[in-house]
Scaffold this active site. Structure first.
Site, PDB file in Angstrom:
ATOM      1  N   GLU A 194      17.220 -59.344 -65.947  1.00 38.44           N
ATOM      2  CA  GLU A 194      16.182 -58.773 -65.072  1.00 38.44           C
ATOM      3  C   GLU A 194      16.150 -59.533 -63.754  1.00 38.44           C
ATOM      4  O   GLU A 194      16.579 -60.682 -63.685  1.00 38.44           O
ATOM      5  CB  GLU A 194      14.814 -58.831 -65.776  1.00 38.44           C
ATOM      6  CG  GLU A 194      14.385 -60.237 -66.183  1.00 38.44           C
ATOM      7  CD  GLU A 194      13.298 -60.269 -67.272  1.00 38.44           C
ATOM      8  OE1 GLU A 194      13.430 -59.544 -68.267  1.00 38.44           O
ATOM      9  OE2 GLU A 194      12.331 -61.032 -67.092  1.00 38.44           O
ATOM     10  N   LYS A 199      14.864 -61.787 -60.773  1.00 37.69           N
ATOM     11  CA  LYS A 199      13.883 -62.877 -60.682  1.00 37.69           C
ATOM     12  C   LYS A 199      13.024 -62.634 -59.449  1.00 37.69           C
ATOM     13  O   LYS A 199      13.487 -62.764 -58.314  1.00 37.69           O
ATOM     14  CB  LYS A 199      14.573 -64.232 -60.591  1.00 37.69           C
ATOM     15  CG  LYS A 199      13.568 -65.361 -60.554  1.00 37.69           C
ATOM     16  CD  LYS A 199      14.203 -66.707 -60.750  1.00 37.69           C
ATOM     17  CE  LYS A 199      13.150 -67.785 -60.911  1.00 37.69           C
ATOM     18  NZ  LYS A 199      12.261 -67.931 -59.755  1.00 37.69           N
ATOM     19  N   ASP A 236      10.398 -63.148 -56.578  1.00 43.23           N
ATOM     20  CA  ASP A 236      10.062 -64.348 -55.828  1.00 43.23           C
ATOM     21  C   ASP A 236       8.629 -64.228 -55.338  1.00 43.23           C
ATOM     22  O   ASP A 236       8.363 -63.754 -54.238  1.00 43.23           O
ATOM     23  CB  ASP A 236      11.038 -64.480 -54.647  1.00 43.23           C
ATOM     24  CG  ASP A 236      10.998 -65.878 -54.069  1.00 43.23           C
ATOM     25  OD1 ASP A 236      10.392 -66.770 -54.692  1.00 43.23           O
ATOM     26  OD2 ASP A 236      11.589 -66.072 -52.988  1.00 43.23           O
ATOM     27  N   TYR A 259       4.073 -57.503 -61.410  1.00 48.76           N
ATOM     28  CA  TYR A 259       5.032 -57.046 -62.427  1.00 48.76           C
ATOM     29  C   TYR A 259       5.051 -58.059 -63.566  1.00 48.76           C
ATOM     30  O   TYR A 259       5.205 -59.260 -63.333  1.00 48.76           O
ATOM     31  CB  TYR A 259       6.444 -56.920 -61.843  1.00 48.76           C
ATOM     32  CG  TYR A 259       6.561 -55.765 -60.889  1.00 48.76           C
ATOM     33  CD1 TYR A 259       6.803 -54.479 -61.355  1.00 48.76           C
ATOM     34  CD2 TYR A 259       6.403 -55.956 -59.517  1.00 48.76           C
ATOM     35  CE1 TYR A 259       6.888 -53.406 -60.475  1.00 48.76           C
ATOM     36  CE2 TYR A 259       6.489 -54.897 -58.628  1.00 48.76           C
ATOM     37  CZ  TYR A 259       6.730 -53.623 -59.117  1.00 48.76           C
ATOM     38  OH  TYR A 259       6.808 -52.565 -58.253  1.00 48.76           O
ATOM     39  N   LYS A 304      20.386 -68.445 -60.020  1.00 49.12           N
ATOM     40  CA  LYS A 304      19.845 -68.276 -58.672  1.00 49.12           C
ATOM     41  C   LYS A 304      20.880 -67.686 -57.706  1.00 49.12           C
ATOM     42  O   LYS A 304      22.077 -67.938 -57.824  1.00 49.12           O
ATOM     43  CB  LYS A 304      19.368 -69.626 -58.126  1.00 49.12           C
ATOM     44  CG  LYS A 304      18.219 -70.241 -58.910  1.00 49.12           C
ATOM     45  CD  LYS A 304      16.922 -69.469 -58.790  1.00 49.12           C
ATOM     46  CE  LYS A 304      16.169 -69.762 -57.521  1.00 49.12           C
ATOM     47  NZ  LYS A 304      15.432 -71.012 -57.547  1.00 49.12           N
ATOM     48  N   CYS A 321      19.924 -64.171 -13.837  1.00 48.52           N
ATOM     49  CA  CYS A 321      20.847 -63.867 -14.932  1.00 48.52           C
ATOM     50  C   CYS A 321      21.787 -65.059 -15.157  1.00 48.52           C
ATOM     51  O   CYS A 321      22.387 -65.553 -14.200  1.00 48.52           O
ATOM     52  CB  CYS A 321      21.640 -62.616 -14.578  1.00 48.52           C
ATOM     53  SG  CYS A 321      22.995 -62.315 -15.718  1.00 48.52           S
ATOM     54  N   CYS A 374      25.490 -63.611 -13.932  1.00 48.80           N
ATOM     55  CA  CYS A 374      25.830 -63.207 -12.555  1.00 48.80           C
ATOM     56  C   CYS A 374      24.825 -63.716 -11.524  1.00 48.80           C
ATOM     57  O   CYS A 374      24.963 -63.423 -10.340  1.00 48.80           O
ATOM     58  CB  CYS A 374      25.955 -61.687 -12.467  1.00 48.80           C
ATOM     59  SG  CYS A 374      24.370 -60.851 -12.597  1.00 48.80           S
ATOM     60  N   CYS A 391      18.609 -58.399 -16.618  1.00 51.44           N
ATOM     61  CA  CYS A 391      19.387 -58.765 -15.447  1.00 51.44           C
ATOM     62  C   CYS A 391      19.421 -57.544 -14.536  1.00 51.44           C
ATOM     63  O   CYS A 391      19.676 -56.432 -14.988  1.00 51.44           O
ATOM     64  CB  CYS A 391      20.803 -59.143 -15.883  1.00 51.44           C
ATOM     65  SG  CYS A 391      22.022 -59.008 -14.569  1.00 51.44           S
ATOM     66  N   CYS A 399      27.321 -57.309 -12.899  1.00 51.71           N
ATOM     67  CA  CYS A 399      27.262 -58.416 -13.859  1.00 51.71           C
ATOM     68  C   CYS A 399      28.421 -58.291 -14.851  1.00 51.71           C
ATOM     69  O   CYS A 399      28.573 -57.262 -15.511  1.00 51.71           O
ATOM     70  CB  CYS A 399      25.920 -58.379 -14.581  1.00 51.71           C
ATOM     71  SG  CYS A 399      25.780 -59.632 -15.854  1.00 51.71           S
TER      72      CYS A 399
HETATM   73  C1  9MJ Z   1      10.515 -63.905 -62.648  1.00 48.57           C
HETATM   74  N1  9MJ Z   1       9.998 -64.790 -61.802  1.00 48.57           N
HETATM   75  O1  9MJ Z   1      10.880 -62.816 -62.279  1.00 48.57           O
HETATM   76  C2  9MJ Z   1      10.311 -65.257 -65.900  1.00 48.57           C
HETATM   77  N2  9MJ Z   1      10.575 -64.249 -64.038  1.00 48.57           N
HETATM   78  O2  9MJ Z   1      10.136 -66.087 -68.159  1.00 48.57           O
HETATM   79  C3  9MJ Z   1      11.114 -63.484 -65.038  1.00 48.57           C
HETATM   80  N3  9MJ Z   1      10.079 -65.350 -64.587  1.00 48.57           N
HETATM   81  C4  9MJ Z   1       9.904 -66.234 -66.871  1.00 48.57           C
HETATM   82  N4  9MJ Z   1      10.950 -64.121 -66.188  1.00 48.57           N
HETATM   83  C5  9MJ Z   1       9.646 -67.167 -68.778  1.00 48.57           C
HETATM   84  N5  9MJ Z   1      11.719 -62.297 -64.839  1.00 48.57           N
HETATM   85  C6  9MJ Z   1       9.098 -67.992 -67.858  1.00 48.57           C
HETATM   86  C7  9MJ Z   1       9.248 -67.387 -66.622  1.00 48.57           C
END
Ligand code: 9MJ
Length: 669
Positions: free
Chosen positions: A114, A116, A118, A224, A313, A407, A410, A425, A431
């Site tokens: 899945e 990750k 942020d 989510y 990552k 400029c 030129c 310019c 130019c």
């Molecule tokens: C994120 N940040 O999307 C976990 N996470 O699972 C996903 N974080 C997670 N899983 C266990 N998709 C601890 C954190």
């Protein structure tokens, strides 16, 4: 009467909750915005008449009072874990191997993959289906009570759907801000003169930590789920089953999929990395988890992280470096763009040594000075940006960057139009920089499409005064090219052939190639179709120009002044005498074309044709093809990898087609 009111309130609650789930959980709205607003308003009115019947979980009750005395501490019943990270395929394979060794007897291990997200980790506690408390991760043991703020997040249900939930259910996931919402919010903040956020993650974290829920309610946050904490009864036997169960409770879940082995996970990583820039939200890696909960239990934890999962990552999109200097580049239309020269830094998977600063106002806003420590960001394939200056690290007074008065190429005076941030310019084609950019545009693929005439060669030809106007290209001889540095006879002949071949073009391409200010490809195509000939277009009065779809007063005045110049007319005349030609455009009246008046957007990957080719076909049929989705968009064609544009189209209720539907249309017309 009151019975009727009560029944209607129950019905409205059910309809609004169903609409919320369809929108937030299934990404598939079942009613339009105005219909939703009408239901909401009706519920609010009935609740005002009967305050005794207002349910705490009613969608009208999202914004409550400020928590007294700031955020309280919350001790997590089940600690909130973080994930271990891996940064390379070798580290990833070592992780998989460790898991397999520990589960030695298991043959067919199943995994989930899945994105990750942020954002900011959050734990939401439901008791008997009602949202009771929401807390941040904090140090994993103790977080902060942000219940009042989390209640304002539209995608977080205040009451769970169905009845199949355990009496106590703790949902864990990430609070994020989608890119479109982030851009919109920052634009609004900037317009009000307020401080903007550097990235969506900071915006999400900063918003959630506001003390006033009414203010948080104005911040477009999303949630989510990706896991669970304390539970009074199990939701399933695998991570995937748990996620499906949460979804059935009306909770939006992080989209994951089951993968069979390490090779499939490696493919999932590469796929996701390619989709990254197009996704509606920011992600910073791929999370893989062992699917079976029994296996997860066997594997257990090390310190604060589970052994059954890891975050693979992506290369960081932001990095710290030093600003060495700011230089000013001059573009085709004279626009002077400041460019940051940086100490080279590895970011977003490449080494970056330049970043755009957009315009002089941006320099003033950032207050960047040569010598400053700065944060650069490179997301997807976009030009790296300088997003922040670490002014707190400035140890001595550094010199400010002065606004250029002439400029840099030129020395002509610099102009700034009323209300515009751009400096220009005033030298025009005197130019050298503007001349070079003008030639680069003229020969570019979407204009006259002359292959082999790269920037270096054009610069040499300009400096040697072999070419001063585009017409000179059609007078070039192979011998002149060979006389220039390191140009062999074969390459010279190829360039001459490419120039020769470019004589046969289309009116739309030719108009685009002229480089009239603000006349991009779409406008050039609209002008060509509307006027049918260059003569008609070049002599058109303003009113006639304004009748062209997509042409407003600014573009009309640029077109008029372009053709008012005797020099421009002479260059066009010379080009035609030298054999540049095009067939008459189809003798359609604009409105008679099947897609006239429509605006189409193409996004994602198309499989049977390129986006360019599809765009050309749509334009031939009279459509305008745009890069951005708005309320005026007629249709969005989305291929695999479509992201924020698709998201915006869905949120605006715009028709979305796949490639197959587009092909059917093109074949039918
Ligand atoms: C994120 N940040 O999307 C976990 N996470 O699972 C996903 N974080 C997670 N899983 C266990 N998709 C601890 C954190």
């Amino acid at each position: 009467m009151t019975d009727f009111a009560r029944e209607r309130m129950t019905q409205l609650l059910a309809e609004i909750r169903a609409a919320d789930i369809a929108y937030h959980v299934h990404d598939n709205p079942i009613i339009g915005d105005s219909q939703y607003d009408a239901l909401f308003a009706e519920l609010k009115a009935l609740e005002a008449e009967h305050p005794e019947w207002v349910e705490p979980s009613s969608p009208t009750q999202r914004v409550g009072a400020k928590p007294v005395g700031g955020f309280q501490e919350v001790r997590h019943q089940v600690p909130m874990l973080s994930l271990d990270n891996v940064f390379s395929v070798e580290e990833f394979r070592a992780f998989v191997q460790r898991v397999q060794e520990r589960l030695g007897s298991v043959k067919q291990l199943q995994w989930t993959a899945e994105p990750k997200l942020d954002g900011l980790a959050l734990s939401i506690r439901y008791v008997r289906g009602q949202l009771i408390q929401a807390a941040t991760r904090g140090d994993g043991e103790t977080g902060e009570d942000v219940t009042a703020n989390v209640r304002t997040i539209a995608s977080v249900p205040l009451r769970l759907a169905g009845y199949a939930w355990p009496e106590h259910l703790e949902v864990r996931g990430e609070v994020i801000m989608k890119r479109v919402h982030f851009d919109q919010m920052n634009a609004d903040l900037a317009q009000r003169g307020e401080k903007t956020f550097v990235n969506p993650r900071n915006a999400a974290a900063g918003s959630l930590r506001q003390l006033d829920p009414a203010l948080v309610a104005t911040r477009p946050l999303s949630f989510y789920a990706y896991g669970v904490g304390a539970l009074s009864a199990p939701l399933g036997e695998s991570h995937d089953a748990v996620m499906q169960a949460l979804k059935a409770c009306g909770i939006p879940v992080n989209p994951g999929r089951i993968v069979g082995d390490a090779a499939a996970m490696e493919a999932a990583y590469v796929d996701l990395l390619h989709q990254r820039a197009e996704l509606p939200y920011e992600i910073d890696g791929l999370v893989v988890k062992v699917n079976a909960l029994s296996h997860q239990d066997t594997l257990g934890f090390v310190q604060r992280a589970p052994r059954f999962a890891t975050a693979w990552k992506f290369p960081a999109q932001e990095a710290r470096t030093r600003l060495l200097a700011v230089e000013f580049q001059v573009g085709r239309t004279g626009a002077i763009t400041p460019v940051a020269r940086l100490e080279p830094v590895f970011v977003g998977g490449v080494t970056v040594s330049n970043a755009t600063l957009h315009n002089f106002d941006e320099i003033a806003r950032l207050d960047c000075r040569p010598g400053d420590a700065v944060i650069v960001r490179r997301a997807g394939d976009v030009i790296p940006q300088l997003v922040r200056v670490l002014t707190e690290l400035r140890q001595t007074e550094l010199p400010r960057i002065e606004r250029p008065r002439c400029c840099p190429v030129c020395q002509s005076p610099v102009e700034q139009a009323e209300g515009e941030a751009v400096l220009r310019c005033s030298g025009g084609l005197v130019c050298r920089a503007q001349r070079l950019e003008h030639f680069k545009h003229f020969v570019s693929r979407r204009a006259m499409d002359i292959e082999g005439l790269g920037e270096k060669l054009l610069a040499s030809l300009i400096d040697a005064e072999v070419i001063t106007t585009p017409a000179d290209l059609y007078r070039l001889k192979a011998a002149q090219l060979q006389a220039l540095d390191r140009m062999g006879p074969k390459s010279a002949a190829n360039v001459i052939d490419a120039i020769e071949a470019s004589r046969d073009t289309t009116l739309a391409r030719f108009i685009y190639a002229l480089g009239i200010r603000d006349v991009g490809e779409a406008t050039a195509a609209a002008l060509a179709t509307h006027f049918g000939s260059l003569e008609a277009m070049s002599t058109a009065e303003t009113d006639a120009l304004l009748a062209v779809p997509d042409v407003g007063p600014v573009v009309a005045s640029h077109v008029s002044s372009f053709f008012a110049s005797a020099q421009n007319r002479a260059v066009i005349e010379a080009l035609r005498t030298l054999g540049v030609r095009w067939p008459d455009p189809p003798q359609h009246v604009v409105d008679a074309l099947p897609l006239s008046g429509q605006t189409w957007v193409l996004t994602g990957t198309l499989e049977t044709m390129t986006r360019d080719a599809a765009g050309d076909r749509l334009r031939e049929l009279g459509a305008k093809v745009s890069g951005a989705v708005s309320a005026k968009t007629s249709c969005v064609v989305a291929g695999p990898g479509a992201g924020s544009k698709l998201d915006k189209a869905v949120s605006l209720g715009i028709t979305v087609w796949d490639e197959g539907q587009l092909i059917q249309l093109l074949e039918a017309l």
